[in-house]
Each structure stands twice: as C-alpha cells, then as structure tokens.
Design an enzyme around this catalytic site. Structure first.
Site, PDB file in Angstrom:
ATOM      1  N   LYS A  79      47.415  32.255  39.991  1.00 51.82           N
ATOM      2  CA  LYS A  79      45.748  32.799  40.348  1.00 51.82           C
ATOM      3  C   LYS A  79      44.557  31.858  39.331  1.00 51.82           C
ATOM      4  CE  LYS A  79      43.492  37.558  40.826  1.00 51.82           C
ATOM      5  NZ  LYS A  79      43.974  38.392  40.223  1.00 51.82           N
ATOM      6  N   SER A 154      44.021  42.477  44.167  1.00 50.23           N
ATOM      7  CA  SER A 154      42.908  41.168  44.292  1.00 50.23           C
ATOM      8  C   SER A 154      43.796  39.846  44.250  1.00 50.23           C
ATOM      9  CB  SER A 154      42.097  40.680  42.958  1.00 50.23           C
ATOM     10  OG  SER A 154      42.692  40.038  42.077  1.00 50.23           O
ATOM     11  N   SER A 178      45.238  44.130  39.802  1.00 44.84           N
ATOM     12  CA  SER A 178      45.131  43.306  41.060  1.00 44.84           C
ATOM     13  C   SER A 178      46.814  42.506  41.100  1.00 44.84           C
ATOM     14  CB  SER A 178      43.797  42.167  40.283  1.00 44.84           C
ATOM     15  OG  SER A 178      43.088  42.408  41.248  1.00 44.84           O
TER      16      SER A 178
END
Lengths: 498, 95
Positions: A79, A154, A178
């Site tokens: 990420k 997210s 997330s």
C-alpha cells in the site's frame, strides 16, 4: 493453472524446487499486469526493473545453493503509505506526489530480508482516509468482481491487486478496517494483527493509537506466513510490543480444545444486508458441525464505536498531518507568499483532498478550546467501555465471529457525497482498532450478483495464532477462497439504446 | 448543534488550510451532520469511567542514550521543495 494464479506459498515452493525461476515469475506477472491493470487500476507505481533485479538475486542464491528467505521470490505489493527507499510513497495525495523516502519501513526491510520481490505501490484513499478508494488523488481502483463497484477502502489497491492475481500478497494498514473491509469486498484474506504486533516504523501516520499494518493474501496460510515475517519488536516504534512471536505456521491446521465462538447480537442487527447475514450464519453452522460451540453474546457499547472512532481518529489525524507544511518535503505552492502562515495554508489547501481536509477540520474542532471534554475526553471514556465489553466477552469465548461489513461492495459514486454513510460501512471493523485486538476477514460466500462476502474473526490481544487456526478450519471446509473473478472488459453495448 | 461558517473559518485557520467559499458552506453542513451523529455518545453516563488513550499497556519506553548514525544533511535537504546554503528556505517569519 497459470503461475500468477497460485498462492504465495505455492509459488515459493516452485521457486525453491527450481520448477520455475523467480525471474520467470516476475516476467509472467508483469505480462499479466500489463493486460489487466488498465481495467482494475490497482497500482500507483510499478517497479519492474527493481523486481527483476531482486528476482535475479534470489535465483543466484538458489544457483549457489545458498539459504533463501521465507518469502523467496514471492512478488509482493505494498500500500502506498508504506515507505520504500528510492520508490515514491505518495499516500495517494498531491501533497506527497513526488516524495521519495530515504528509508524503508520496518516491514519492507523484513520482507526484503526474507527475499520477497516488491513489484509496486498500490492505491488507497488519500492518507488511508476512506472506505471506497474514491478519495485517491490519482485514480479510482475498481473491484475485480464488478468493475462498476468500489474495491473497498482505504486499501482498495492492495486488495484488488491480490484478487486480480496482480500480486501474490500485499501489505496494507488498518486504522478502522482498511485491510479487512477491502479484503471482504474483494474476496481475499485480510488480517489486522494486535496493536503493537507489527512495527509501524515507516508507515505514514494517520491515527497513531489505531494504526496497524496488516496483510492481504489469497489464503489463510499465506496470511500466517506474512505475519510470521513482519511481526516482532522494533526499537524504532515505541509502541511495538515486546511479546514473543509464536510459530504461526507449524500447527495452523490444529484448533486445540473445544472451540467456543462468540456471536454478538449487535453485529447481526439493523442495517445488515440479508445475503451477508445468511452467508455468515451458514458459516457458523459449518463451525458447529466441526464441533464448535456457538455462544450468544452482547457487546452493548459497540453501537457507539463509529462515533467514538470519528472523534479519536480525526483528533489524532489533525495532529499527525500538521507535519505537511511544504517546508521539509512534499508539495510547495507555486504562488509566492510573503507570510509563512499563508504559505502553510496555501500548501495544505492545494495538497489535501476534501476528505482529508474534512477530517483535519473535524479533528481540530473536537480538540479546540471548550470542546475537548465534551468530545475527545468523552470518546476516550467510551473507548474504555468498548474495551471492557470485549474483555468480558473473551472470558466466555475463544473468538468472536461477525460479518466484516454490513453490505457487499457498493457502486462507485453511491456514498461519496454523504461522508457519514461512508463512515458507517466500517461499523463492524472499527471496534477491533479501538480495543487493539487482532481480526481477520475471510471469504464466506457470494451474493446473487456474484460479489464476495467476508466474515470477520476477532481474537484476544496477541492471539493471532488462534484466529488464524479458526480461519483455516473454515477454509479447509470450503472453496470460496479459490474462486476467481472473470477479468473481461464488459462487451460494448450493441444496437441502439432507446 | 450547528457548526457555522464562522466556526469553520476559525478551525480552518487553526488547521492552516485556506478554504474557498463553497468549501466553507459544504464543510459547515457536513460537519454539523457528523456532530449530530456523535452526540449519541451523550446517551452514556461516563462520569466514573477512566479515559483510554492507547490499546497497549506500555509506559515510558526508553532507549539507551547512545549516538547512532542518521541521515546526512544533504539527503534530507534534497527532499525539500526549497532550500539554500544548507538550510530550508521559507518566507520571512519575523518582521
């Protein structure tokens, strides 16, 4: 089965047995990415050159008969809020659009030491603030199961990349869900370890008392494998736990003793989509058939978790994001300012997107003079009540099972204009962050329209080993984790629309 | 409770973010909605409850007071959007 469809552990075994070279894997994977990335848009940046270099290094070690690491030759996505030396780390924000960190995050250092291959940085909601990936400043990632739907957030990028077989595994961050929520929406395994289990050094801070690095994988064994590598104490993170790391892998198939599973009524009430609810109930029946005892529970304060979270998370974010000032790194406004306050304000107005601005404003509001006691202090107290609920529950049960999210993946644009509705999609994942306990989301079914459904297993602090075993038991009995989306562009409409 | 445009201007200043007129109106409305939602915490009596700041029992984590190598000045300044003669460059701070 094509190589990129295998699990991380399967591909590692093939590399070690010399059935395929790491270099061949990387080449094949990038061919696949070139084909499918335009449809999914999971990545913000790809590093084929760096990946090939590392692959050659792993192959050479094997040629020379040297010992290789636990992730030998496994292509991993990160990420893009996890710092990578020499590779841009943007947090999907314009304010860090050109930021190249001078250091690796602890987890990046660890996976490199274990011979993983970093292939790229995956998309997210700006600064990990969001539940749909629509807050990325650069582009929207699409759900591989239905490209009209969001992949979750997210960490929509890592989840979509793993689901679309464009990475064998990925690391993300979980502040309110997330890792788990996008994993549920994309049909993979998302694990958020105990707060402090994995060092946050080099993870760009959002809400420091809630943030935890977690894994996105194709199956439970891979989750255990990645957790084994990244867990452990790190002096660079003062909240890093000194608790020893057990062996998660060797007896992952043995759930010891009589398993008692807590079923909290607050997680099966109003607002729960019926298809999601029945998929989780069916899963609970599978546990029952395998000898588990189901225990009805109440976690009476969980209904207050979202409200508590949005005070604490925004308060911490407003403080953490104060560092983006356009002085030491990041975006600087092109407009000349003769006053430093105006300069800061201009840099931040240009660099942050609306969700980030909204949260900074709200965080500063709840912390500002006259409001601190009514909001921040109140929330900190309710947080303690929520923690007590879980402590009481874990006196009676070994783990707690619930849906990961109240609904399956929603459509792009559906909730973006209503921040509160968006926040409520994290209603079942947020309590684990407030309390600091580990949680894992695993696939447990599909809706009639073919969207994945996720089931969440929560455990006691530092009891990752247990929830991994509980997850593995279900996976051994089912094949939801093996299903693959059909990654074909929708046919252009023929004929004339009336 | 309503958050007014004037209050938004105040916290925008505290937050060091310049807002447009439209943003001020939108945020005032959205933050009021969120505030209405979090008011539900007042249903709970928390007078006797201790606040909880962290989900960990660690306290006072110290390291050895030993000098360790760090980044060079050059490396750090290269990250800055504006620097000169070994310093970060900013608009005038003191009149």
């Amino acid at each position: 089965m094509l190589s990129h469809e295998l699990s991380a552990n399967q591909i590692k075994e093939k590399i070690i047995k010399r059935e395929i070279t790491a270099q061949e894997i990387v080449e094949e994977l990038f061919e696949w990415i070139n084909l499918k990335e335009p449809l999914i848009k999971a990545y913000l940046c790809l590093d084929k050159e760096g990946a090939l270099l590392k692959a050659k290094e792993v192959d050479k070690k094997l040629d020379n008969g040297e010992k290789v690491g636990l992730l030998a030759g496994v292509p991993v996505a990160l990420k893009d809020n996890i710092c990578t030396v020499g590779i841009k780390t943007t947090c999907a924000s314009k304010i860090l659009e050109n930021f190249i960190p001078p250091y690796d995050a602890f987890v990046v250092k660890r996976i490199k030491e274990e011979d993983a291959i970093i292939i790229g940085k995956a998309n997210l909601d700006e600064f990990a603030m969001g539940s749909s990936n629509e807050n990325s400043a650069f582009h929207i990632t699409r759900n591989p199961w239905n490209t009209d739907c969001i992949p979750g957030g997210s960490g929509g990028g890592p989840a979509a990349a793993v689901t679309a077989d464009m990475a064998f595994m990925a690391l993300g961050s979980d502040t309110g869900g997330s890792v788990r929520q996008p994993s549920a929406f994309c049909g993979n395994v998302g694990c958020k370890p105990t707060y402090g289990r994995v060092s946050r050094y080099g993870l760009v801070a959002f809400a420091s008392s809630l943030d935890q690095i977690g894994s996105v994988t194709k199956d439970v064994y891979d989750a255990a494998l990645l957790l084994q590598v990244v867990s452990g104490h790190d002096g660079f993170d003062s909240t890093s736990a000194t608790v020893g790391v057990p062996d998660y892998l060797s007896d992952i198939n043995n759930v010891d003793g009589n398993l008692r599973i807590g079923v909290p009524k607050e997680f099966f009430g109003e607002g729960l989509n019926s298809e999601v609810g029945s998929a989780v109930m069916n899963a609970l029946e599978i546990y029952k058939r395998n000898g588990a005892e189901l225990v009805d529970l109440s976690l009476p304060h969980c209904g207050y978790a979202v409200a508590t979270y949005y005070i604490i998370a925004t308060a911490e974010a407003s403080s953490n994001l104060a560092r983006y000032d356009g002085v030491r790194y990041g975006h600087r406004s092109q407009l000349s300012e003769d006053n430093i306050i105006d300069m800061y304000s201009r840099v931040r107005a240009e660099g942050f997107g609306s969700e980030v601005k909204r949260r900074i404003l709200f965080g500063n509001y709840v912390l500002s003079a006259g409001f601190y006691e009514a909001y921040y202090l109140k929330a900190s107290k309710v947080r303690n009540l929520i923690k007590n609920d879980f402590e009481d529950a874990f006196k009676k049960v070994d783990c707690i099972i619930s849906p990961t999210c109240p609904t399956p993946a929603f459509r792009i644009g559906e909730k973006i204009t209503d921040p509160l509705q968006m926040y409520l999609s994290d209603i079942y994942t947020i309590p684990a962050n407030l309390v600091g306990i580990p949680g894992i989301s695993i696939p447990c079914g599909f809706t009639n329209t073919g969207l994945p459904i996720g089931m969440q297993i929560l455990g006691k602090h530092f009891d990752e080993g247990k929830i991994l075993k509980v997850a593995k038991l279900f996976e051994n009995e089912t094949d939801f984790h093996l299903k693959k989306p059909n990654l074909i562009e929708p046919e252009p409409k023929k004929g004339i629309d009336i | 409770m309503d958050i007014s445009v004037k209050e938004i201007e105040h916290i925008a200043n505290l937050s060091r973010i310049t807002l447009t007129v439209d943003e001020k109106k939108t945020f005032a409305k959205q933050l009021t909605n969120i505030l209405d939602y979090i008011e539900k915490l007042n249903e709970l009596d928390t007078d006797e409850v201790q606040p909880m700041a962290y989900a960990t029992s660690l306290k006072n984590v110290f390291r050895e007071d030993k000098l360790k190598s760090s980044f060079s000045r050059q490396e750090i300044l290269e990250l800055s959007p504006s620097s000169t003669n070994g310093f970060f460059k900013v608009p005038k701070v003191i009149e």
